[in-house]
Design an enzyme around this catalytic site. Structure first.
Site: not given
Length: 468
Positions: A149-150, A272, A190-191, A274-275, A447
């Site tokens: 992972g990161s 935040s 943003l989140e 990046g990773r 619809h």
């Protein structure tokens, strides 16, 4: 020494999926993972423990509070005195995480995957495979899958600690910050900024790039910025941060914007930006595992490293750092090891930002297609002309279709609006089969549904939208 067909190092989305799929295919499999939460082993990596899942839980909780506090009256629902019990909200988030991480442990047991809690380290190559230190126990692996992972990238001027946090710290504030600074206007910024803005924080976002969401289609980025600013998020672009200091009261950030130096103070600061690949403790240098200049494990198109029998997948090999991309790589490499033809189509990986409105896209942007020398046609249709969106009370945003003007093949579809995280799945399926905008336009959509906006955008690509 126990031996395995496959030993996976890392239990995040790439690793645990690779382990389960390998076991399903009859390979004797083990997974070594060191992630812990609350002092206990917890499979699922960053995504399930401190990333994708808990952030979405907090986004949903905060969005419900926003709806009750500010939007319910439009529906004829009178609510007074709504308040946030942050402790209970955080406990709910933890419960969601516990259920899912516990589910992985169950799946390992069901599929007979041996689980080791602790660090996994490459030790040496021997006849028959690789010796791996699996949390202090040496095992022999015919094949090793590195899926470590990161980690969050730290800003040199603002190391994590105190009032300066990364994503996991930003999901565990014990009180709503009065003033919250966010460095980085990407997905995570943003989140998380949206979560705390809804709960009452004054949020300021500082971004080094000159524009907003530059990876997205330009029309989407423009609309998203308008919507977020309307909500009260404050953005500054093209900033150059020169100093970050903190004391008991909070954090001060000094930055230059348009040749003017500004100092802003915050109660908390989320970084935040990046990773970076996580290979600490892997033993990469000792065994000669090839890493690039940025520290990512180097692989070929079949996820093979420079060392025979060692593969790598997920964030640690770079590319789009998305859980679903990592999962598909896990499936692909497991199937390759079983003699099958695993494959991931990187051209149609969906991207989603779970803000309000949501943002999602797959394929090329309009400009990206033009940069490749393609002649394009586009169609766009707003949610404001959709009955379900109006009934739902959220008619913000639109869907934009990008197609090849010569062949009509879908090149990309870009969305901002309600529930577009779910709508993008249809686009990925169609693009996997090489569909045209006409195929999408001729597909019957129920619809009233939000998905009708996707159909209308495809119709609009040939200037024949029916409801606009």
């Amino acid at each position: 020494m126990d031996s395995y067909d496959v030993v996976v190092i890392g239990g995040g989305p790439a690793g645990y999926v690779a382990a389960i799929r390998a076991a399903q295919l009859g390979l004797k499999t083990a997974c070594v993972d060191a992630f812990e939460r609350g002092g206990k082993a917890s499979l699922g990596g960053t995504c399930l423990n401190v990333g994708c899942i808990p952030s979405k839980a907090m986004l949903d909780s905060s969005e419900k509070f926003e709806m009750i506090s500010h939007e319910a009256q439009e529906h004829g629902i009178e609510v007074t005195g709504a308040s946030v019990n942050l402790e209970k909200m955080l406990a709910r988030k933890a419960g969601v995480v516990d259920k899912l991480t516990g589910g992985i442990a169950y799946l390992f047991k069901k599929n007979k995957v041996t689980s080791f809690f602790g660090l996994g380290k490459l030790v040496r190559q021997e006849e028959g495979g690789w010796v791996v230190d699996a949390a202090g126990t040496e095992v022999l692996a015919k094949n090793v899958i590195v899926a470590t992972g990161s980690s969050p990238r730290a800003l040199p001027l603002a190391p994590f600690g105190g009032h300066i946090v990364e994503n996991s710290g930003a999901l565990a504030f014990d009180a709503v910050p009065g003033k919250l600074g966010v460095i980085g206007a990407g997905v995570i910024g943003l989140e998380l900024g949206s979560v705390w803005r809804r709960l009452g924080a004054q949020v300021t976002v500082l971004e080094a790039l000159p524009g907003f969401l530059m990876a997205a289609d330009a029309a989407i980025g423009k609309e998203a910025l308008k919507q977020f600013q309307k909500q009260g998020l404050e953005f500054h672009f093209g900033v150059n941060i020169s100093a970050v200091t903190q004391d008991d009261a909070g954090v001060s950030v000094t930055y230059t914007e348009k040749d003017q130096e500004v100092t802003a103070t915050f109660d908390k600061l989320i970084v935040s930006i990046g990773r970076v690949p996580h290979t600490a403790g892997l033993g990469a240098e000792a065994v000669g595992l090839g890493l690039d200049a940025r520290g990512f494990v180097q692989v070929d198109s079949h996820y093979r490293t420079n060392l025979p029998g060692i593969y790598a997948i997920g964030d640690v090999i770079g590319g789009a750092m998305l859980a679903h991309k990592a999962e598909e790589e896990g499936v692909a490499v497991a199937e390759m090891l079983a003699g099958q033809a695993g494959h991931v189509n990187y051209d149609v990986i969906p991207w989603v930002i779970y803000t309000s409105p949501e943002i999602a896209w797959a394929g090329l942007t309009e400009q990206g297609a033009k940069d490749k020398g393609l002649t394009v046609k586009t169609g766009q249709f707003p949610f404001s002309a959709n009955g379900r969106a109006l009934g739902h009370g959220d008619p913000r945003g639109f869907v934009k279709v990008v197609a090849d003007a010569d062949t009509d093949r879908l090149l990309g579809v870009h969305m901002i609006g309600p529930n577009v995280s779910e709508l993008i799945g249809e686009i990925v399926a169609l693009m996997e089969f090489g569909a045209s905008s006409e195929d999408l336009a001729r597909t019957v959509h129920a619809h009233p549904t939000l998905s009708e906006v996707v159909k209308e955008a495809a119709l609009a690509a040939d200037k024949r939208a029916l409801h606009m």
